[in-house]
Design an enzyme around this catalytic site. Structure first.
Site, PDB file in Angstrom:
ATOM      1  N   GLU A  12      27.972  31.504  43.834  1.00  0.00           N
ATOM      2  CA  GLU A  12      26.530  31.589  43.579  1.00  0.00           C
ATOM      3  C   GLU A  12      25.769  30.420  44.192  1.00  0.00           C
ATOM      4  O   GLU A  12      24.615  30.557  44.569  1.00  0.00           O
ATOM      5  CB  GLU A  12      26.243  31.648  42.066  1.00  0.00           C
ATOM      6  CG  GLU A  12      26.498  33.021  41.475  1.00  0.00           C
ATOM      7  CD  GLU A  12      25.855  33.253  40.114  1.00  0.00           C
ATOM      8  OE1 GLU A  12      25.365  32.289  39.482  1.00  0.00           O
ATOM      9  OE2 GLU A  12      25.868  34.402  39.654  1.00  0.00           O
ATOM     10  N   HIS A  28      54.109  35.125  43.816  1.00  0.00           N
ATOM     11  CA  HIS A  28      54.749  36.437  44.018  1.00  0.00           C
ATOM     12  C   HIS A  28      53.694  37.487  44.349  1.00  0.00           C
ATOM     13  O   HIS A  28      53.864  38.664  44.049  1.00  0.00           O
ATOM     14  CB  HIS A  28      55.543  36.814  42.772  1.00  0.00           C
ATOM     15  CG  HIS A  28      56.587  35.791  42.444  1.00  0.00           C
ATOM     16  ND1 HIS A  28      57.906  35.938  42.788  1.00  0.00           N
ATOM     17  CD2 HIS A  28      56.473  34.566  41.869  1.00  0.00           C
ATOM     18  CE1 HIS A  28      58.569  34.860  42.404  1.00  0.00           C
ATOM     19  NE2 HIS A  28      57.727  34.005  41.850  1.00  0.00           N
ATOM     20  N   LYS A  39      20.110  43.708  39.644  1.00  0.00           N
ATOM     21  CA  LYS A  39      19.362  43.722  38.380  1.00  0.00           C
ATOM     22  C   LYS A  39      18.070  44.520  38.544  1.00  0.00           C
ATOM     23  O   LYS A  39      17.714  45.329  37.696  1.00  0.00           O
ATOM     24  CB  LYS A  39      18.974  42.296  37.977  1.00  0.00           C
ATOM     25  CG  LYS A  39      20.102  41.437  37.495  1.00  0.00           C
ATOM     26  CD  LYS A  39      19.508  40.154  36.924  1.00  0.00           C
ATOM     27  CE  LYS A  39      20.558  39.106  36.701  1.00  0.00           C
ATOM     28  NZ  LYS A  39      19.964  37.798  36.414  1.00  0.00           N
TER      29      LYS A  39
END
Ligand code: PA5
Length: 490
Positions: A305, A349, A457
């Site tokens: 951000e 892994h 938004k």
């Protein structure tokens, strides 16, 4: 006090070669840029109005008034004594710092075993997703009379948090009746937002209902763990002053101009050189510690951000030198390293294969813990693992991972943590915040806003018929539909 250390040997060319590592000449070449960035950041930090207006007030959080901190500590301890469960509602910066602290500073399986909680309440996080299943399951299994709710939202407007609060309010009201507001505490802006209005109204009706704590001005969500996270720390039994002592110690180290004394600056400078000049655009954050995985998640948000930006920053100053920043719409830069949070040894892994042999386009940052709070030793015997301890093995695995990367000329660095304590965790948080702010200076972007988060938004608000949506925005949404052709859905 043992402080955290930053080992950057493997970011340098003598270990990973000139094509993928930083040379001393490259560091030297950047010295003027570093000096300018330092002077600018220092001026901002030393100027109270700039600090507040531009979002750098977080730099002063570790120096907060001891009396205020003690009050929060006592309030948290009181709530912890009175309730069996605490639900924290919030998302993004209003969630990730708390979760990071929870996992780093509480023992594993904290909620499962009362002996590990030492009398403190169980802690749950909600409102960080719109997935209906988690909140349904939680409320079905908790008793309203035993549960306290802390809702955190700086803007007081965030959909996820609002939805969760309304759900939890109704549940509390059904369970305990009209005094339910006494089991809710809001941490929000002192003046603006729907949540603040709700607090004010509720308190007018019942002074014991909807207690609140202020979010300080000039501190953005992702930089605010040492503000909005304090009540949570007190509730889980952490001494806030110890976290602050660590953050202050790091703030003092991060005040130095020289990159050879300032670990956050060195981190930012190395990452920037590798990003801008050697194609290292992926930022792998790999703590070798289960408890620090959530801190890696917190950092992922901080980096994404803060630095993932479309426009360069335009800086203008008035006659007193007070600055205004705006996006330079004529200068699209689309910058920012892409964070990936993972954990050792689990992800050895998984992601490690790509780290070692995939595209050489990343840096790996390890967090290495020197001393664990508990350890397990394997029984003696003939096996090569016999008599070894887990802590010995995890540290060896981290060392081995460094080696495997260096062998393939993959730049990496290590934050060495003597032991994960409130003090060292406070150092860690401040280190990453300062490194990100300095990286923002080097990239010349605004590291304290997040305009890219707004568009989803706005789309939701438009579709939900939120009053006040501008005509321009409505037109933009209508004119740019996402085309969905059935032949492209199999
Ligand atoms: O860092 C930020 O500012 C954001 O991630 C916010 O914390 C997040 O969007 C939640 O916002 P609010 O606290 O206003 O509900």
């Amino acid at each position: 006090m043992h402080n955290i250390k930053f080992d950057f040997n493997n970011m340098l060319s003598f270990n990973v070669g000139e094509k993928h590592g930083v040379t001393t000449g490259e560091l030297q070449k950047l010295s003027k840029t570093i000096q300018v960035a330092h002077e600018h950041l220092k001026k901002l930090i030393d100027t109270p109005l700039d600090r507040i207006n531009l979002g750098l007030e977080w730099t002063k959080l570790p120096f907060q008034d001891k009396k205020d901190i003690q009050e929060i500590q006592s309030l948290g301890e009181q709530i912890a004594r009175d309730y069996k469960n605490i639900i924290f509602l919030g998302i993004g910066g209003s969630y990730l710092g708390l979760k990071a602290a929870q996992d780093a500073l509480c023992p594993p399986y904290y909620n499962e075993f009362s002996a590990l909680r030492k009398g403190n309440p169980k802690v749950y996080f909600e409102g960080n997703n719109l997935d209906p299943e988690t909140i349904s399951a939680l409320l079905l299994n908790l008793q309203p009379s035993e549960t306290f709710v802390v809702v955190i939202s700086k803007s007081g407007e965030t959909t996820e948090t609002k939805v969760a609060l309304e759900t939890v309010e109704r549940w509390l009201k059904q369970g305990v009746g009209d005094t339910y507001g006494q089991q809710i505490l809001a941490i929000t802006d002192t003046e603006s937002g729907t949540l603040r209005s709700k607090v004010n109204q509720a308190q007018a009706a019942d002074p014991l209902g909807y207690r609140s704590l202020p979010l300080l001005h000039g501190v953005g969500g992702r930089y605010s763990e040492l503000n909005m996270g304090l009540l949570h720390l007190a509730i889980i039994g952490v001494k806030i002053k110890e976290v602050f002592a660590g953050a202050r110690a790091m703030a003092q180290r991060c005040a130095a101009e020289s990159i050879y004394e300032n670990p956050a600056y060195m981190y930012a400078v190395l990452q920037t050189i590798l990003y801008k000049h050697k194609n290292k655009s992926i930022a792998i954050m790999m703590p070798f510690s289960e408890g620090l995985k959530a801190t890696a998640d917190w950092y992922a948000q901080l980096l994404a951000e803060s630095l993932g930006k479309k426009y360069a920053r335009d800086v203008s100053a008035d006659q007193q030198g007070l600055e205004t920043w705006s996006p330079n719409k004529n200068k699209i830069v689309n910058v920012g390293r892409t964070p990936v949070a993972c954990r050792g040894t689990n992800d050895l892994h998984s992601i490690q294969q790509n780290n070692v042999e995939g595209e050489n386009n990343k840096t790996v940052t390890f967090m290495r813990v020197e001393n664990f709070s508990s350890d397990v030793k394997l029984p003696p015997g003939d096996d090569l693992l016999a008599g070894r301890s887990y802590s010995e093995l995890i540290k060896l695995a981290q060392e081995a991972t460094e080696w495997a990367l260096v062998k393939e000329q993959r730049p990496n660095c290590t934050i060495i943590i003597p032991k994960v304590t409130p003090y060292t965790w406070g150092e860690l948080i401040f280190f990453f915040e300062m490194a990100t702010a300095f990286e923002g200076e080097l990239l010349n972007v605004n590291a304290f806003d997040q305009p890219g988060v707004e568009s989803y938004k706005n789309y939701m608000y438009y579709k939900l018929d939120k009053p006040g949506i501008s005509k321009d925005l409505a037109e933009e949404i209508e004119k740019h539909p996402v085309e969905k052709k059935t032949e492209f859905v199999l």
